[in-house]
Write an enzyme that holds these catalytic residues in place. Structure first.
Site, PDB file in Angstrom:
ATOM      1  N   TYR A 256      86.870  65.637 -11.126  1.00 25.61           N
ATOM      2  CA  TYR A 256      87.874  66.706 -10.555  1.00 25.61           C
ATOM      3  C   TYR A 256      89.231  66.221 -10.257  1.00 25.61           C
ATOM      4  CZ  TYR A 256      83.864  69.925 -10.524  1.00 25.61           C
ATOM      5  OH  TYR A 256      82.684  70.397 -10.858  1.00 25.61           O
TER       6      TYR A 256
ATOM      7  N   ASP B  44      78.371  70.817  -6.381  1.00 22.80           N
ATOM      8  CA  ASP B  44      79.248  71.622  -7.185  1.00 22.80           C
ATOM      9  C   ASP B  44      78.614  72.358  -8.311  1.00 22.80           C
ATOM     10  OD1 ASP B  44      79.535  68.851  -8.737  1.00 22.80           O
ATOM     11  OD2 ASP B  44      80.542  70.006  -9.817  1.00 22.80           O
TER      12      ASP B  44
ATOM     13  N   GLU C 263      75.575  73.986 -17.965  1.00 22.50           N
ATOM     14  CA  GLU C 263      75.463  73.766 -16.619  1.00 22.50           C
ATOM     15  C   GLU C 263      76.299  74.649 -15.946  1.00 22.50           C
ATOM     16  OE1 GLU C 263      76.711  70.001 -13.821  1.00 22.50           O
ATOM     17  OE2 GLU C 263      77.663  70.015 -15.898  1.00 22.50           O
TER      18      GLU C 263
ATOM     19  N   ASP D 147      74.622  68.525 -10.684  1.00 24.92           N
ATOM     20  CA  ASP D 147      74.581  66.802 -10.294  1.00 24.92           C
ATOM     21  C   ASP D 147      74.241  66.937  -8.837  1.00 24.92           C
ATOM     22  OD1 ASP D 147      76.988  67.550  -9.481  1.00 24.92           O
ATOM     23  OD2 ASP D 147      78.136  66.069 -10.640  1.00 24.92           O
TER      24      ASP D 147
END
Length: 493
Positions: free
Chosen positions: A229, A75, A469, A78
């Site tokens: 999430y 996603d 990120e 990571d």
């Protein structure tokens, strides 16, 4: 560390003097926004892989259920595959193709379809077993404790599944939306695959609707999906969203009846000013508005009214405006990864502008008249800000222009490529690269980072993940946005 930050500010200040107000190569940005997804791939990489510094990874995914769950996307920075944001990313890539694919250069339409298929091939695997949906692969707690290349992963590749009668309405509903939208994207080029996607979309939706509840309320998932999430905003919007996409894909009146009769009970009028991986309301209302504006189905008028109320909140001159902007003009919402809001809002504005253009309609926000042209101008300001027309003079898309973030929060980008350094780099051995002030050795072309703060400030700091990120769901709607402006480069804002 202070020294490189100072040098960075000097460099971007010089860019401000030379770059503000410059025209942009939207076609180049479009190509880069799409190629980014190849850098996020998990699984066995194909021969035509263009991000050549990546290698195969996650080849045992699904092992603890004795099933193949290879493929899909990481996603963000990571090495976890979270089903909820991956499905939303897929829906937005497909919607980008459906709305703007006809103006994409043929090679970029092909690349977009490849990006969608990398996700849908995986999503089909997640719903391949009766009364079960796989919602996540990878233990984020162990993964986040390491700074490790995906190719070297030795953290727990735990598979998380929800079995009926336990509920996963949010992930299953979003997966239904993704597969239904994608089925339309592939309808002309691969009708057999399109039919497979649609059939599985219906199955996913039935699971979502029959067993209602949030996936992150299940004990076996809760402490691994959260706080990353979690379903913070409820599962009801994904039921309506999935049904709306199935209605568009099938033209089946049963799905029309569903969104008509369940709108009130599932909260279609709630939280209508949000749109993202967790809250689908604004996108739902824009999507369903097409049925009213072009299909003249006036029983859905409340969705159109909600869509226009949302749009009125975006226009600074509107009496109902309540979206915050940075001094430089960027949509801003607190919480990190802010550019997800800018790209998704710009996308919805362009989609709604297309609907208005087909009927020569406009929106009235109090005493302010909002036309399709107004919406496109507003969207273009967000796009140009992201590409460099901002107080930092910095492109927030990596690899676009000469000034862009060099130290993004991304494991694969910041560690030596497996091609250059084939020796294993263990979990904690990567820390020296995380803590390094050197630029990332691998340029993740097209990655859009989280973006600046509320004052338009950005420090090129790998540790500041909220700003540095990239994520797939920042990029996905931007593909459609850039396709529009690449096809309309002379649009005057």
């Amino acid at each position: 560390m202070k020294e490189w930050r100072t040098l960075f500010h000097v460099a971007v200040f010089a860019a401000v003097l030379t770059g503000m107000g410059s025209s942009h190569d939207y076609g180049d940005a479009l190509s880069k926004a799409i190629i980014f997804f190849e850098g996020q791939r998990s699984g066995f990489l194909p021969q035509d892989q263009r991000v050549s510094w990546r290698g195969n990874s996650g080849l045992s995914d699904g092992w603890n259920y004795n099933t193949d769950l290879t493929g899909g996307y990481y996603d963000a920075g990571d090495n976890v595959k979270f089903g909820f944001p991956m499905a939303f990313t897929t829906t937005m890539l497909a919607w980008s193709v459906l709305e703007f694919g006809d103006v994409m250069p043929p090679n970029e339409l092909r690349n977009s379809l490849l990006a969608i298929r990398w996700a849908t091939d995986y999503l089909l695997k997640t719903v391949s077993q009766p009364n079960r949906i796989f919602v996540q692969v990878g233990d984020p707690n162990s993964d986040h404790g390491c700074w490790e290349r995906p190719e070297d992963m030795d953290t727990a590749r735990t598979t998380y599944a929800i079995d009926a009668p336990n509920a996963a309405s949010d992930v299953a509903g979003e997966t239904a939306a993704a597969l239904a939208a994608s089925s339309m994207a592939f309808r002309s080029s691969d009708p057999g695959y399109s039919e497979t996607l649609l059939r599985n979309a219906v199955t996913a939706f039935e699971f979502a609707d029959n067993y209602r509840g949030a996936y992150s309320d299940n004990d076996n998932v809760k402490y691994n999906a959260c706080p990353y999430y979690c379903d913070f905003d409820g599962y009801q919007d994904e039921l309506l969203w999935g049904a709306a996409w199935l209605r568009r894909a099938t033209q089946d009146d049963n799905f029309l009846d569903y969104i008509q009769s369940n709108g009130k009970t599932l909260g279609a009028d709630d939280n209508i000013n949000e749109f993202g991986w967790d809250n689908k309301h604004a996108g739902l209302n824009v999507l369903v508005s097409k049925e009213v504006i072009e299909g003249k189905i006036y029983s859905l008028e409340s969705y159109k009214s909600s869509a226009e109320s949302f749009i009125c909140t975006l226009i600074p001159e509107s009496p109902s405006s309540h979206i915050d902007y940075t001094p430089g003009g960027l949509v801003y919402r607190p919480g990190g990864s802010n550019l997800q809001h800018a790209t998704s809002i710009a996308f919805l504005e362009l989609v709604y502008a297309n609907y208005l253009t087909h009927t020569s309609e406009a929106i009235t926000c109090g005493n302010v008249y909002v036309s399709a042209q107004t919406l496109r101008q507003h969207a273009k300001r967000q796009v140009d800000y992201i590409l460099g027309d901002n107080p930092m003079g910095l492109s927030y898309m990596v690899g676009y222009s000469n000034y862009y973030p060099q130290r993004i929060h991304h494991r694969a980008s910041s560690l030596p490529s497996i091609k250059d350094h084939p020796q294993f780099i263990a979990c904690k051995e990567g820390s020296i690269y995380y803590n390094s002030t050197n630029p990332n050795p691998n340029v993740l072309v097209g990655a859009i980072v989280g973006g600046p703060d509320e004052n338009d400030d950005y420090l090129d700091d790998r540790a500041d993940f909220r700003k540095s990120e990239p994520t797939t769901y920042i990029n996905a709607p931007f593909v459609g946005v850039l396709a529009y402006f690449a096809a309309n480069p002379n649009f005057i804002s």
